[in-house]
Design a protein around this motif. Structure first.
Motif, short mmCIF file in Angstrom:
data_model
loop_
_atom_site.label_atom_id
_atom_site.label_comp_id
_atom_site.label_asym_id
_atom_site.label_seq_id
_atom_site.Cartn_x
_atom_site.Cartn_y
_atom_site.Cartn_z
N ARG A 90 2.67 43.16 13.28
CA ARG A 90 1.96 41.89 13.41
C ARG A 90 2.29 41.22 14.75
O ARG A 90 1.41 40.66 15.41
CB ARG A 90 2.35 40.97 12.24
CG ARG A 90 1.43 39.78 12.05
CD ARG A 90 1.70 39.15 10.69
NE ARG A 90 0.73 38.15 10.33
CZ ARG A 90 0.45 37.81 9.08
NH1 ARG A 90 1.04 38.44 8.08
NH2 ARG A 90 -0.42 36.86 8.82
N GLU A 91 3.55 41.28 15.15
CA GLU A 91 3.95 40.71 16.44
C GLU A 91 3.29 41.45 17.60
O GLU A 91 2.82 40.84 18.56
CB GLU A 91 5.47 40.75 16.59
CG GLU A 91 6.21 39.79 15.69
CD GLU A 91 7.72 40.01 15.72
OE1 GLU A 91 8.46 39.05 15.48
OE2 GLU A 91 8.15 41.16 16.00
N THR A 94 -0.36 40.50 17.81
CA THR A 94 -0.49 39.14 18.33
C THR A 94 -0.29 39.11 19.84
O THR A 94 -1.07 38.48 20.57
CB THR A 94 0.54 38.21 17.66
OG1 THR A 94 0.31 38.20 16.24
CG2 THR A 94 0.40 36.78 18.19
N HIS A 95 0.72 39.81 20.33
CA HIS A 95 0.93 39.87 21.78
C HIS A 95 -0.23 40.58 22.48
O HIS A 95 -0.64 40.19 23.57
CB HIS A 95 2.24 40.59 22.10
CG HIS A 95 3.46 39.77 21.85
ND1 HIS A 95 3.69 38.57 22.49
CD2 HIS A 95 4.52 39.96 21.02
CE1 HIS A 95 4.85 38.06 22.08
NE2 HIS A 95 5.37 38.88 21.19
N GLN A 98 -3.03 38.16 22.80
CA GLN A 98 -2.73 37.22 23.88
C GLN A 98 -3.10 37.78 25.24
O GLN A 98 -3.58 37.07 26.12
CB GLN A 98 -1.24 36.90 23.89
CG GLN A 98 -0.81 35.81 22.96
CD GLN A 98 0.66 35.52 23.15
OE1 GLN A 98 1.51 36.14 22.52
NE2 GLN A 98 0.97 34.59 24.02
N ARG A 188 -0.68 31.53 22.42
CA ARG A 188 0.09 32.14 21.35
C ARG A 188 -0.43 31.66 19.99
O ARG A 188 -0.61 32.45 19.06
CB ARG A 188 1.57 31.79 21.51
CG ARG A 188 2.45 32.21 20.34
CD ARG A 188 2.69 33.70 20.31
NE ARG A 188 3.48 34.10 19.17
CZ ARG A 188 3.92 35.32 18.95
NH1 ARG A 188 3.64 36.28 19.81
NH2 ARG A 188 4.63 35.61 17.89
N ALA A 189 -0.70 30.36 19.89
CA ALA A 189 -1.20 29.82 18.63
C ALA A 189 -2.59 30.36 18.31
O ALA A 189 -2.91 30.70 17.17
CB ALA A 189 -1.24 28.29 18.69
N SER A 192 -2.27 33.94 17.24
CA SER A 192 -1.72 34.01 15.89
C SER A 192 -2.79 33.72 14.84
O SER A 192 -2.84 34.39 13.79
CB SER A 192 -0.56 33.02 15.73
OG SER A 192 0.52 33.38 16.56
N ARG A 193 -3.66 32.73 15.11
CA ARG A 193 -4.72 32.42 14.16
C ARG A 193 -5.70 33.59 14.01
O ARG A 193 -6.14 33.91 12.90
CB ARG A 193 -5.46 31.16 14.60
CG ARG A 193 -4.67 29.88 14.41
CD ARG A 193 -5.59 28.66 14.37
NE ARG A 193 -6.42 28.58 15.56
CZ ARG A 193 -6.04 27.99 16.70
NH1 ARG A 193 -4.83 27.46 16.79
NH2 ARG A 193 -6.84 27.93 17.74
N ASN A 196 -3.86 36.28 12.03
CA ASN A 196 -3.70 35.87 10.63
C ASN A 196 -5.01 36.07 9.86
O ASN A 196 -4.99 36.51 8.70
CB ASN A 196 -3.28 34.40 10.56
CG ASN A 196 -1.85 34.17 11.00
OD1 ASN A 196 -1.07 35.12 11.06
ND2 ASN A 196 -1.51 32.94 11.30
N TRP A 199 -5.50 39.90 9.48
CA TRP A 199 -4.40 40.72 8.99
C TRP A 199 -4.66 41.42 7.66
O TRP A 199 -4.28 42.58 7.48
CB TRP A 199 -3.11 39.91 8.92
CG TRP A 199 -1.91 40.81 8.79
CD1 TRP A 199 -1.08 40.95 7.73
CD2 TRP A 199 -1.45 41.73 9.79
NE1 TRP A 199 -0.12 41.90 7.99
CE2 TRP A 199 -0.33 42.39 9.26
CE3 TRP A 199 -1.88 42.05 11.08
CZ2 TRP A 199 0.36 43.36 9.96
CZ3 TRP A 199 -1.19 43.03 11.79
CH2 TRP A 199 -0.08 43.67 11.23
#
Length: 208
Positions: A90-91, A94-95, A98, A188-189, A192-193, A196, A199
Motif C-alpha cells: 500500500r505504501e 501510494t508513493h 505521488q 501525499r494526502a 492516499s485518498r 484508499n 485498495w
C-alpha cells in the motif's frame, strides 16, 4: 549564468548551459504555455543568447520535446527507485501515485498537461509530444511498479493495470480542474485518498 563562448572544432558543449536551457523551457511551458513560449524568453531565462539555443535545437517544438523528456528523466534521478523490499504494498502504490504528478514535482507537470490540452486544437502535434514524452513514461513506470508488486503476490493478480494507471492520472487532472493550480492539497494526502478508494480492488482478498 553567462552565454557560452562559441565552441571550436570538437569542443564539447557545456552541459550546465544545456540543463539551464531545458529547465527554462520547461518552466515556461508550465507557466505560460507553448503558444507564449519563445526562444527569446527561454534564452533570457537560461541566461544565454538566442544563438546558443538555436545551435542545439532547430525550433521551438524540438526544444519543447526535449524539455519534457529532460524533466521526466531528471525527476526519476532525483527521487530514485521505490523501496519495494521494505515498504508495504500500500505504501509503495501510494508513493508511485505521488510520482505521477505530485507537488513534490513542483506541480509543473499537471500545469503543462492543462495548458497543452487548451492548445490542442491549434497544435495537435504538441499533444502527441506530451503523450510520448510526459504522460506515457509516467504511466509505464507506474504500471511496471504495479506489475512487480503483482509478481510478488502483493496485489490482486486479476486487476487491470492500465485502467488503474488511467484512474490515478485522471485523479490529478480532476483535482487541478476542480481547485486550480494554487489550491491543490498535499500530494501525499491526495495520493492516499486515491489508493484508499482503489485498495479493495488492488489488494489480495486477505488484505482488504
Amino acid at each position: 549564468m553567462t552565454d557560452e563562448t562559441r565552441p571550436g572544432p570538437g569542443r564539447p558543449r557545456d552541459p550546465q548551459v544545456q540543463d539551464a536551457i531545458l529547465r527554462a523551457a520547461h518552466d515556461l511551458l508550465a507557466d505560460e504555455g507553448y503558444a507564449r513560449m519563445t526562444i527569446g524568453k527561454v534564452a533570457a531565462g537560461a541566461g544565454v543568447g538566442k544563438p546558443t539555443v538555436y545551435r542545439r535545437w532547430p525550433d521551438k517544438h524540438a526544444l519543447a520535446t526535449e524539455a519534457l523528456r529532460y524533466a521526466f528523466e531528471r525527476r526519476q534521478t532525483e527521487v530514485g527507485a521505490l523501496d519495494l523490499a521494505h515498504a508495504s504494498a500500500r505504501e509503495v502504490v501510494t508513493h508511485a501515485v505521488q510520482r505521477l504528478f505530485g507537488r513534490s514535482d513542483d506541480g509543473s507537470g499537471v500545469r503543462i498537461v492543462a495548458k497543452v490540452m487548451a492548445e490542442a486544437d491549434q497544435n495537435p502535434a504538441l499533444l502527441d509530444t506530451l503523450r510520448t514524452e510526459a504522460l506515457q513514461p509516467r504511466r509505464e513506470l507506474f504500471i511496471r511498479t504495479l506489475r512487480e508488486l503483482q509478481s510478488r503476490g502483493a496485489l490482486n493478480a486479476d486487476i487491470d493495470l492500465e485502467t488503474v494507471a488511467d484512474l490515478c492520472l485522471g485523479g490529478y487532472l480532476a483535482a487541478y480542474l476542480m481547485t486550480g493550480p494554487d489550491n491543490l492539497d498535499d500530494d501525499r494526502a491526495r495520493a492516499s485518498r486515491l489508493v484508499n478508494g482503489l485498495w479493495p480492488y488492488l489488494s489480495r482478498a486477505a488484505d482488504t
